[in-house]
Motif scaffolding. Structure first.
Motif, short mmCIF file in Angstrom:
data_model
loop_
_atom_site.label_atom_id
_atom_site.label_comp_id
_atom_site.label_asym_id
_atom_site.label_seq_id
_atom_site.Cartn_x
_atom_site.Cartn_y
_atom_site.Cartn_z
N THR A 308 0.71 -1.18 0.12
CA THR A 308 -0.06 0.19 0.02
C THR A 308 0.87 1.36 0.10
O THR A 308 0.28 2.24 -0.35
N GLY A 309 2.04 1.12 0.39
CA GLY A 309 2.91 2.48 0.48
C GLY A 309 2.69 3.26 1.85
O GLY A 309 3.29 4.22 2.18
N HIS A 310 1.81 2.42 2.76
CA HIS A 310 1.51 3.17 4.21
C HIS A 310 2.62 2.81 5.22
O HIS A 310 2.97 1.42 5.25
N THR A 311 3.13 3.53 5.75
CA THR A 311 4.13 3.35 6.88
C THR A 311 3.92 3.67 8.30
O THR A 311 4.48 3.20 9.29
N THR A 312 2.69 4.57 8.66
CA THR A 312 2.41 5.13 9.95
C THR A 312 1.52 4.08 10.46
O THR A 312 0.62 3.51 9.78
N CYS A 313 1.77 3.56 11.54
CA CYS A 313 1.09 2.43 12.49
C CYS A 313 0.07 2.90 13.44
O CYS A 313 0.54 3.74 14.28
N THR A 314 -1.02 2.52 13.49
CA THR A 314 -2.05 2.76 14.79
C THR A 314 -2.37 1.31 15.24
O THR A 314 -3.04 0.69 14.68
N PRO A 315 -2.34 1.46 16.58
CA PRO A 315 -2.82 0.01 17.40
C PRO A 315 -4.32 0.37 17.56
O PRO A 315 -4.97 1.07 17.68
N GLY A 316 -5.00 -1.20 17.34
CA GLY A 316 -6.37 -1.39 17.54
C GLY A 316 -6.81 -1.76 18.64
O GLY A 316 -8.02 -1.88 18.93
N ASP A 317 -5.84 -2.32 19.37
CA ASP A 317 -6.29 -2.73 20.66
C ASP A 317 -4.83 -2.63 21.65
O ASP A 317 -3.77 -2.40 21.41
N THR A 318 -5.08 -3.35 22.96
CA THR A 318 -3.82 -3.24 23.70
C THR A 318 -2.67 -4.07 23.16
O THR A 318 -1.45 -3.63 23.54
N GLN A 319 -2.97 -5.02 22.78
CA GLN A 319 -2.19 -6.23 22.46
C GLN A 319 -1.07 -5.55 21.23
O GLN A 319 0.17 -5.49 21.52
N ALA A 320 -1.65 -4.95 20.52
CA ALA A 320 -1.13 -4.33 19.39
C ALA A 320 -0.27 -3.10 19.53
O ALA A 320 0.73 -2.85 19.27
N ARG A 321 -0.79 -2.48 20.70
CA ARG A 321 -0.19 -1.21 21.11
C ARG A 321 1.40 -1.58 21.94
O ARG A 321 2.41 -1.07 21.56
N ALA A 322 1.46 -2.60 22.61
CA ALA A 322 2.41 -3.26 23.32
C ALA A 322 3.45 -3.77 22.07
O ALA A 322 4.67 -3.35 22.37
N ALA A 323 3.16 -4.26 21.36
CA ALA A 323 4.14 -5.01 20.36
C ALA A 323 4.64 -3.78 19.40
O ALA A 323 5.66 -3.76 18.92
N LEU A 324 3.65 -2.69 18.83
CA LEU A 324 4.24 -1.54 18.11
C LEU A 324 5.14 -0.94 19.03
O LEU A 324 6.23 -0.39 18.38
N ASP A 325 4.91 -0.75 20.36
CA ASP A 325 5.60 0.17 21.18
C ASP A 325 7.23 -0.55 21.06
O ASP A 325 8.17 0.17 21.22
N GLU A 326 7.00 -2.01 21.20
CA GLU A 326 8.40 -2.66 21.47
C GLU A 326 9.44 -2.62 19.90
O GLU A 326 10.46 -2.59 20.06
N LEU A 327 8.57 -2.42 19.05
CA LEU A 327 9.12 -2.32 17.58
C LEU A 327 9.56 -0.90 17.47
O LEU A 327 10.22 -0.51 16.26
N GLY A 328 9.21 0.06 18.30
CA GLY A 328 9.58 1.43 18.08
C GLY A 328 8.79 2.18 17.02
O GLY A 328 9.25 3.18 16.60
N LEU A 329 7.50 1.72 16.69
CA LEU A 329 6.64 1.92 15.65
C LEU A 329 5.63 2.94 16.14
O LEU A 329 4.82 3.34 15.50
N LEU A 330 5.45 3.56 17.44
CA LEU A 330 4.65 4.29 17.86
C LEU A 330 5.30 5.66 18.18
O LEU A 330 6.48 5.73 18.44
#
Length: 330
Positions: A308-330
């Motif tokens: 898609t060419g999209h690179t900005t990430c948004t969590p839709g739940d708590t589990q996703a937020r934790a994983a994105l935070d660990e990846l440094g993508l938030l």
């Protein structure tokens, strides 16, 4: 390890700094994984763009880190550059060397005569990294290139990883001569194909997997050579840089470190993952899921980002937020 990724390939071509070690320190677990690869019977070749050290010196360094290595298992950009010269020049031709004595030795081994000064008989200039390269060395090369000498660069890495951080690499010195002459060199090392193809041949196979930490050299080199690649997150590549990778720098596989070679290919492949859901919505990647492995999420994110060419990430739940935070993508 019968179902591991490495069983699908005849050889594993390993980058060094950022993949196997960080300068004088081995990356935790690397020695054990390499030992298991060898026990399985898969050929191992260490492939480095660094042209300042001979294969024997690289092998000694690896052996000192607990990875017993023979010089024949090491492929350097200096050796690849010398082979390029040997294919294009008459035996005994004069080659002006900008680099270390190890590079000069490779030129000599290719049946050519290394020199340090420009002259009417100089047929080529070969340029590799040396911490001692100075203006007089570049001036001699400039004279030879302006007189029509063939120009071969071992690699064009702008920076060189060191224990003090990223410092000027051979590509920075190449840029000086490029600016001074308006010429472009032939390149032997990654991301050009010759070095990796030679390493695969030395491993006795055309079916090899490249493992590295840099998208612009290791992965792009694998693409140029027509080889599959596994990127590891122990060096230069980051989750953010992977999401934004251009097509030529996109690996087939992704792992946190060399331990990924123990896992099945399907588990490491970039693509949808059963425990994570990634949807493109309004220019963003919206993530939900129940997974526990952030790197597995990154595999799914890369697949959708590249589509898609999209690179900005948004969590839709708590589990996703934790994983994105660990990846440094938030």
């Amino acid at each position: 390890m019968s179902d591991a990724l490495l069983t699908a390939y005849g050889a594993v071509l390993l980058d060094l700094d950022g993949t196997v070690y960080h300068g004088s320190r081995g990356i935790p677990g690397a020695a054990e994984v390499i030992g298991e690869i060898r026990e399985h019977g898969t050929a191992v070749r260490f492939v480095t763009n660094n042209a300042s050290k001979s294969p024997a010196e690289v092998a000694a360094h690896l052996s000192g880190l607990g990875i017993p290595t023979e010089p024949v298992e090491v492929a350097t950009s200096a050796g690849a550059a010398a082979r390029l010269l040997g294919e294009r020049l008459e035996p005994g031709a004069d080659v002006l060397v900008v680099g270390t004595e190890s590079l000069a030795d490779e030129v000599r081994a290719a049946g050519l005569r290394p020199v340090r000064e420009a002259g009417p008989g100089v047929a080529a200039v070969v340029q590799g990294h040396s911490p001692h390269t100075a203006w007089p060395d570049l001036a001699e090369a400039c004279v030879a290139l302006r007189a029509g000498a063939l120009w071969v660069a071992s690699n064009v890495d702008a920076t060189l990883p060191t224990e003090r951080g990223q410092l000027p690499g051979n590509g920075s010195m190449v840029a000086v001569l490029r600016t001074a002459t308006g010429l472009e060199p032939l390149v032997a090392g990654k991301p050009a194909a010759p070095l990796l193809l030679a390493a695969a041949e030395a491993g006795g196979t055309s079916g090899a997997v490249v493992v590295g930490d840099r998208l612009d050299t290791d992965i792009a080199g694998a693409t140029a050579a027509g080889l599959d690649a596994l990127v590891v997150l122990t060096g230069v590549a980051t989750p953010a840089s992977l999401l934004a990778a251009i097509p030529a720098e996109r690996p087939r596989y992704l792992a946190a470190d060399l331990g990924g070679l123990r896992r099945e290919a399907d588990e490491l492949a970039i693509g949808p993952r059963p425990d994570w859901q990634v949807k493109a919505d309004g220019g963003r990647l919206v993530v939900t899921g129940s997974g526990t492995d952030p790197v597995d999420l990154l595999r799914a994110l890369c697949a959708t980002a590249w589509e898609t060419g999209h690179t900005t990430c948004t969590p839709g739940d708590t589990q996703a937020r934790a994983a994105l935070d660990e990846l440094g993508l938030l």
